[in-house]
Design a protein around this motif. Sequence first.
Motif, PDB file in Angstrom:
ATOM      1  N   PHE A 174       0.835  -1.197   0.000  1.00  0.00           N
ATOM      2  CA  PHE A 174       0.000   0.000   0.000  1.00  0.00           C
ATOM      3  C   PHE A 174       0.872   1.250   0.000  1.00  0.00           C
ATOM      4  O   PHE A 174       1.889   1.300   0.666  1.00  0.00           O
ATOM      5  N   ASP A 175       0.445   2.255  -0.733  1.00  0.00           N
ATOM      6  CA  ASP A 175       1.131   3.549  -0.818  1.00  0.00           C
ATOM      7  C   ASP A 175       2.515   3.424  -1.459  1.00  0.00           C
ATOM      8  O   ASP A 175       3.529   3.848  -0.904  1.00  0.00           O
ATOM      9  N   MET A 176       2.519   2.858  -2.634  1.00  0.00           N
ATOM     10  CA  MET A 176       3.768   2.540  -3.323  1.00  0.00           C
ATOM     11  C   MET A 176       4.580   3.755  -3.753  1.00  0.00           C
ATOM     12  O   MET A 176       5.755   3.625  -4.060  1.00  0.00           O
ATOM     13  N   ALA A 177       3.955   4.942  -3.776  1.00  0.00           N
ATOM     14  CA  ALA A 177       4.720   6.142  -4.138  1.00  0.00           C
ATOM     15  C   ALA A 177       5.597   6.602  -2.969  1.00  0.00           C
ATOM     16  O   ALA A 177       6.445   7.476  -3.138  1.00  0.00           O
ATOM     17  N   SER A 178       5.388   6.007  -1.807  1.00  0.00           N
ATOM     18  CA  SER A 178       6.207   6.354  -0.647  1.00  0.00           C
ATOM     19  C   SER A 178       7.419   5.431  -0.575  1.00  0.00           C
ATOM     20  O   SER A 178       7.283   4.223  -0.376  1.00  0.00           O
ATOM     21  N   PRO A 179       8.647   5.979  -0.741  1.00  0.00           N
ATOM     22  CA  PRO A 179       9.843   5.132  -0.657  1.00  0.00           C
ATOM     23  C   PRO A 179       9.915   4.392   0.680  1.00  0.00           C
ATOM     24  O   PRO A 179      10.401   3.267   0.742  1.00  0.00           O
ATOM     25  N   GLN A 180       9.387   5.015   1.717  1.00  0.00           N
ATOM     26  CA  GLN A 180       9.405   4.361   3.030  1.00  0.00           C
ATOM     27  C   GLN A 180       8.539   3.093   3.023  1.00  0.00           C
ATOM     28  O   GLN A 180       8.927   2.060   3.578  1.00  0.00           O
ATOM     29  N   ALA A 181       7.375   3.185   2.376  1.00  0.00           N
ATOM     30  CA  ALA A 181       6.495   2.008   2.294  1.00  0.00           C
ATOM     31  C   ALA A 181       7.165   0.909   1.469  1.00  0.00           C
ATOM     32  O   ALA A 181       7.086  -0.277   1.799  1.00  0.00           O
ATOM     33  N   VAL A 182       7.847   1.304   0.384  1.00  0.00           N
ATOM     34  CA  VAL A 182       8.533   0.312  -0.458  1.00  0.00           C
ATOM     35  C   VAL A 182       9.678  -0.323   0.330  1.00  0.00           C
ATOM     36  O   VAL A 182       9.860  -1.546   0.320  1.00  0.00           O
ATOM     37  N   ASN A 183      10.432   0.499   1.037  1.00  0.00           N
ATOM     38  CA  ASN A 183      11.542  -0.038   1.820  1.00  0.00           C
ATOM     39  C   ASN A 183      11.059  -0.985   2.901  1.00  0.00           C
ATOM     40  O   ASN A 183      11.677  -2.024   3.156  1.00  0.00           O
ATOM     41  N   ASN A 184       9.963  -0.635   3.525  1.00  0.00           N
ATOM     42  CA  ASN A 184       9.387  -1.498   4.552  1.00  0.00           C
ATOM     43  C   ASN A 184       9.009  -2.865   3.961  1.00  0.00           C
ATOM     44  O   ASN A 184       9.335  -3.912   4.519  1.00  0.00           O
ATOM     45  N   PHE A 185       8.388  -2.834   2.794  1.00  0.00           N
ATOM     46  CA  PHE A 185       8.021  -4.072   2.093  1.00  0.00           C
ATOM     47  C   PHE A 185       9.279  -4.892   1.784  1.00  0.00           C
ATOM     48  O   PHE A 185       9.326  -6.107   1.997  1.00  0.00           O
ATOM     49  N   CYS A 186      10.303  -4.211   1.306  1.00  0.00           N
ATOM     50  CA  CYS A 186      11.554  -4.908   0.948  1.00  0.00           C
ATOM     51  C   CYS A 186      12.236  -5.501   2.182  1.00  0.00           C
ATOM     52  O   CYS A 186      12.812  -6.592   2.122  1.00  0.00           O
ATOM     53  N   ASP A 187      12.155  -4.782   3.299  1.00  0.00           N
ATOM     54  CA  ASP A 187      12.697  -5.327   4.561  1.00  0.00           C
ATOM     55  C   ASP A 187      11.977  -6.616   4.924  1.00  0.00           C
ATOM     56  O   ASP A 187      12.596  -7.608   5.313  1.00  0.00           O
ATOM     57  N   GLN A 188      10.652  -6.575   4.834  1.00  0.00           N
ATOM     58  CA  GLN A 188       9.843  -7.737   5.232  1.00  0.00           C
ATOM     59  C   GLN A 188      10.227  -8.979   4.435  1.00  0.00           C
ATOM     60  O   GLN A 188      10.211 -10.086   4.953  1.00  0.00           O
ATOM     61  N   LEU A 189      10.585  -8.767   3.163  1.00  0.00           N
ATOM     62  CA  LEU A 189      10.882  -9.909   2.297  1.00  0.00           C
ATOM     63  C   LEU A 189      12.375 -10.118   2.101  1.00  0.00           C
ATOM     64  O   LEU A 189      12.787 -10.887   1.219  1.00  0.00           O
ATOM     65  N   ASP A 190      13.172  -9.455   2.943  1.00  0.00           N
ATOM     66  CA  ASP A 190      14.628  -9.618   2.852  1.00  0.00           C
ATOM     67  C   ASP A 190      15.136  -9.399   1.432  1.00  0.00           C
ATOM     68  O   ASP A 190      15.979 -10.165   0.934  1.00  0.00           O
ATOM     69  N   ALA A 191      14.653  -8.371   0.781  1.00  0.00           N
ATOM     70  CA  ALA A 191      15.079  -8.087  -0.591  1.00  0.00           C
ATOM     71  C   ALA A 191      16.551  -7.663  -0.597  1.00  0.00           C
ATOM     72  O   ALA A 191      17.015  -7.003   0.334  1.00  0.00           O
ATOM     73  N   SER A 192      17.261  -8.019  -1.655  1.00  0.00           N
ATOM     74  CA  SER A 192      18.663  -7.605  -1.803  1.00  0.00           C
ATOM     75  C   SER A 192      18.690  -6.125  -2.176  1.00  0.00           C
ATOM     76  O   SER A 192      17.660  -5.541  -2.543  1.00  0.00           O
ATOM     77  N   ALA A 193      19.871  -5.529  -2.134  1.00  0.00           N
ATOM     78  CA  ALA A 193      20.002  -4.113  -2.513  1.00  0.00           C
ATOM     79  C   ALA A 193      19.549  -3.892  -3.958  1.00  0.00           C
ATOM     80  O   ALA A 193      18.873  -2.907  -4.261  1.00  0.00           O
TER      81      ALA A 193
END
Length: 270
Positions: free
Chosen positions: A87-106
Amino acid sequence: VIPTIDLEEVNDQILNQNIRQASEKWGCFTVINHGVSLSLMAEMKKTVRDLHERPHEMKVRNTDVLLGSGYKPQSELNPFYESFGLFDMASPQAVNNFCDQLDASADQREIVLKYAKATDDLARNLARRLAESYGVVEQHFLRGWPSHFRMNKYHFKPEAVGKLGVRLHTDPGFLTILQGDEDVGGLEAMDNSSGSFFPINTLPNTLLVNLGDMATIWSNGRLCNVKHRVQCKEAKMRITIATFLLGPVDRDLEAPDEFVDAEHPRLYKP
Ligand code: AKG
């Protein structure tokens, strides 16, 4: 077949009219020269494919921010469909939070950030052009309208063939940008005038645009919220990525005066 619109058309008025006509008649159209690069589209596809390989315990960390906004596992109701939600994909913070949750690589993080920004920008650009095509000039149009991101995986096994991956629905938001699956079809839209279904196939380097319920409400019924569904045609994994420009979160949506007159009374009460 639905129209294909070239977004590099240099005449703004022609481009806006093309978008408007397709949105009124079909509620969906394909865009080319849309500004989201082929490499970014491919990298995002791969990223979504890879994130769907994460273990279940990690996937469920993608929790709801709003009701139903997060991870959707395969379920009894939707046995072939699985999806991440952001939700709220235009927010870099929301995207980063999602990436943290899924252990996304850099690298994956950068791709999701770039793709989310590119498709959200595109959705807003198209919505603005639609408004312009009707002569609607609102200073704060789209302000406070978040976007929602969905990364879908369809588990199309032999037992799924002939069944529905996603039931018939309209999108609840204003406008959707879909990166389809070039290899595995199955998306079908309903022709409003005849009620018959037609397939929407994905050509490389194109994106699909769908109009949703908010667009119909905003336009006092002029824009078509296209009904669509996903059918399993073959036993093959299918990946699609959807960007939903929703509507205002903090106020009701009302059709601007441009859409209302004696012949077009207000259809929807806020
Ligand atoms: C939706 O996310 O609303 C869809 O209808 C998905 C369409 C698709 O996966 O092709």
